[in-house]
Design an enzyme around this catalytic site. Sequence first.
Site, short mmCIF file in Angstrom:
data_model
loop_
_atom_site.label_atom_id
_atom_site.label_comp_id
_atom_site.label_asym_id
_atom_site.label_seq_id
_atom_site.Cartn_x
_atom_site.Cartn_y
_atom_site.Cartn_z
CB SER A 166 -0.88 0.04 1.26
OG SER A 166 -1.84 -0.99 1.24
CE1 TYR A 217 -7.97 5.69 -11.11
CE2 TYR A 217 -8.47 8.02 -11.42
CZ TYR A 217 -8.04 6.98 -10.62
OH TYR A 217 -7.68 7.24 -9.30
CE LYS A 233 -7.71 8.91 -6.45
NZ LYS A 233 -7.53 8.73 -4.98
CB ALA A 279 -6.28 0.06 -5.10
P1 NAD Z 1 -4.45 -0.08 -1.54
O1 NAD Z 1 -5.42 -1.08 -2.01
O2 NAD Z 1 -3.24 -0.58 -0.87
O3 NAD Z 1 -5.16 1.00 -0.61
C1 NAD Z 1 -6.49 1.39 -0.78
C2 NAD Z 1 -7.11 1.44 0.58
O4 NAD Z 1 -8.43 1.98 0.53
C3 NAD Z 1 -7.23 0.06 1.24
O5 NAD Z 1 -6.54 0.05 2.47
C4 NAD Z 1 -8.72 -0.08 1.45
O6 NAD Z 1 -9.05 -0.79 2.60
C5 NAD Z 1 -9.13 1.38 1.58
N1 NAD Z 1 -10.57 1.59 1.50
C6 NAD Z 1 -11.40 1.33 0.46
N2 NAD Z 1 -12.68 1.60 0.82
C7 NAD Z 1 -12.64 2.07 2.10
C8 NAD Z 1 -13.62 2.49 3.03
N3 NAD Z 1 -14.94 2.53 2.72
N4 NAD Z 1 -13.22 2.89 4.28
C9 NAD Z 1 -11.91 2.87 4.61
N5 NAD Z 1 -10.94 2.46 3.79
C10 NAD Z 1 -11.30 2.06 2.54
O7 NAD Z 1 -4.08 0.78 -2.86
P2 NAD Z 1 -3.19 2.11 -3.06
O8 NAD Z 1 -2.85 2.11 -4.50
O9 NAD Z 1 -2.15 2.19 -2.04
O10 NAD Z 1 -4.27 3.28 -2.84
C11 NAD Z 1 -4.08 4.35 -1.94
C12 NAD Z 1 -4.46 5.67 -2.59
O11 NAD Z 1 -3.52 5.96 -3.61
C13 NAD Z 1 -5.83 5.71 -3.24
O12 NAD Z 1 -6.42 6.97 -3.01
C14 NAD Z 1 -5.50 5.58 -4.70
O13 NAD Z 1 -6.51 6.15 -5.51
C15 NAD Z 1 -4.22 6.37 -4.76
N6 NAD Z 1 -3.37 6.19 -5.92
C16 NAD Z 1 -2.97 4.96 -6.32
C17 NAD Z 1 -2.14 4.81 -7.43
C18 NAD Z 1 -1.69 3.45 -7.90
O14 NAD Z 1 -1.31 3.32 -9.06
N7 NAD Z 1 -1.70 2.44 -7.05
C19 NAD Z 1 -1.71 5.95 -8.13
C20 NAD Z 1 -2.13 7.21 -7.69
C21 NAD Z 1 -2.95 7.32 -6.60
O1 0WE Z 2 -6.88 5.08 -7.82
C1 0WE Z 2 -6.54 4.04 -8.32
C2 0WE Z 2 -7.34 2.77 -8.11
C3 0WE Z 2 -8.49 2.96 -7.15
C4 0WE Z 2 -9.50 1.83 -7.12
C5 0WE Z 2 -9.19 0.50 -7.37
C6 0WE Z 2 -10.17 -0.48 -7.29
C7 0WE Z 2 -9.88 -1.91 -7.60
C8 0WE Z 2 -10.87 -2.87 -6.99
C9 0WE Z 2 -10.79 2.15 -6.81
N1 0WE Z 2 -11.77 1.20 -6.73
C10 0WE Z 2 -11.47 -0.10 -6.96
N2 0WE Z 2 -12.48 -1.03 -6.87
C11 0WE Z 2 -12.26 -2.36 -6.94
O2 0WE Z 2 -13.21 -3.17 -6.92
N3 0WE Z 2 -5.40 4.03 -9.10
C12 0WE Z 2 -4.76 5.29 -9.40
C13 0WE Z 2 -4.83 2.83 -9.73
C14 0WE Z 2 -5.41 2.72 -11.10
O3 0WE Z 2 -6.65 2.24 -11.28
C15 0WE Z 2 -6.92 2.31 -12.64
C16 0WE Z 2 -5.82 2.86 -13.30
C17 0WE Z 2 -4.85 3.14 -12.31
C18 0WE Z 2 -3.52 3.77 -12.53
C19 0WE Z 2 -8.06 1.94 -13.34
C20 0WE Z 2 -8.09 2.10 -14.71
C21 0WE Z 2 -7.01 2.64 -15.38
C22 0WE Z 2 -5.85 3.02 -14.70
#
Ligand code: NAD
Ligand code: 0WE
Length: 260
Positions: free
Chosen positions: A19, A155, A162, A195
Site C-alpha cells: 500500500s 479510470y 479525484k 487497488a
Molecule cells: P491499496 O489497495 O493498498 O489501498 C487502498 C485502501 O483503501 C485500502 O486500504 C482499502 O481498505 C481502503 N478503502 C477502500 N474503501 C474504504 C472504506 N470505505 N473505508 C476505509 N478504507 C477504505 O491501494 P493504493 O494504491 O495504495 O491506494 C491508496 C491511494 O492511492 C488511493 O487513493 C489511490 O486512488 C491512490 N493512488 C494509487 C495509485 C496506484 O497506481 N496504485 C496511483 C495514484 C494514486
Molecule cells: O486510484 C486508483 C485505483 C483505485 C481503485 C481501485 C479499485 C480496484 C478494486 C478504486 N476502486 C477499486 N475497486 C475495486 O473493486 N489508481 C490510481 C490505480 C489505477 O486504477 C486504474 C488505473 C490506475 C492507474 C483503473 C483504470 C485505469 C488506470
Amino acid sequence: MGLLDGKKALIFGVANDHSIAWGIAKALHEQGAWVGFSSIEMLLEKRVRPLAESLGSTFVEPCDVQEDADIERVFARWQKEQGTIDILVHALAFARREDLDGRFVDTSRAGFMLALDVSAYSMVALARAAAPLMPNGGSMMTLSYYGAEKVVANYNVMGVAKSALESSVRYLAADLGPQNIRVNAISAGPIRTLAASGIAGFKTMYGKFKDIAPMRQSITIEDVGGTAVYLASDLSRNVTGETVYVDGGFNVLGVPTPDE
Ligand code: NAD
Ligand code: 0WE
C-alpha cells in the site's frame, strides 16, 4: 535527528505492505514520527496490526469511511491516548469494479455516489474530525492520480472522484490555513498495489509507463514516502492546497517520445 521528531501521524488506507499508505508510514517513522493506523476492519488483525507493530505502534483502529460513527470513534480514541495529531494521511479510494471498465457514460447514479463518497468526501470528513486535534497546526495529505485532470482509459468515475478530491484539497486549505493547517495532494504515477491489481488496462499502462515517463522508471511507494515526509515537515511550510506530482515527470508530456 529526524525531520519529524516528536510528531504524531494518523494514517488511513494501509491494506498490506504494498500500500502507498505503508510507504508513507515507513518514511514518516524513519524521520522520527510516531504513527497510528486506521483501516477497514477486515484487513486489521491479519495485515495491519503486524505492520503497525513492526514500527512500534499499538494504535490500530477499524474505520469504514462511509460511516460517520466509525470516524468519530477513531478520533475519540486518538484524543484519549495521544491528545493531538500533527500529520493526517488519507490514502484510500473505492469505486465499483464494473465502473472501472467500459464507458464512463454508463456510470450509474449509485456507482457515482459510492466513488465520490469513499474517494473524495471522506477526505473532507477526516479533515473536519482531525482539525480540532491540531491546535498548533499540522499537515494533511491525500493521494490522487492524473486521471483527475486528463482522460485515462477505464479510470472513468474514479477520475471524476479525484477531480473532486483535488478541488476539496484547495477548499480545505483555504478553510484550515488560518489555523496553521496545510492540506495537499500527492498525485502518484501507477504503482502495483492491491487497488491496482486485476484492473482492466492497468498492466499494459504500467508496462508502458517506464518507457515513456521522463525518468524512465517505475514509481515506488518509497518515492511517494519521500514527498510525504516533505509535505509533513516544516520544509514545506507555506505550501498548501497543492497537487504535487510523484510521477517521473509523466504529467508534463505533450507528445511522448519513447526511446527507439
Ligand atoms: P491499496 O489497495 O493498498 O489501498 C487502498 C485502501 O483503501 C485500502 O486500504 C482499502 O481498505 C481502503 N478503502 C477502500 N474503501 C474504504 C472504506 N470505505 N473505508 C476505509 N478504507 C477504505 O491501494 P493504493 O494504491 O495504495 O491506494 C491508496 C491511494 O492511492 C488511493 O487513493 C489511490 O486512488 C491512490 N493512488 C494509487 C495509485 C496506484 O497506481 N496504485 C496511483 C495514484 C494514486
Ligand atoms: O486510484 C486508483 C485505483 C483505485 C481503485 C481501485 C479499485 C480496484 C478494486 C478504486 N476502486 C477499486 N475497486 C475495486 O473493486 N489508481 C490510481 C490505480 C489505477 O486504477 C486504474 C488505473 C490506475 C492507474 C483503473 C483504470 C485505469 C488506470
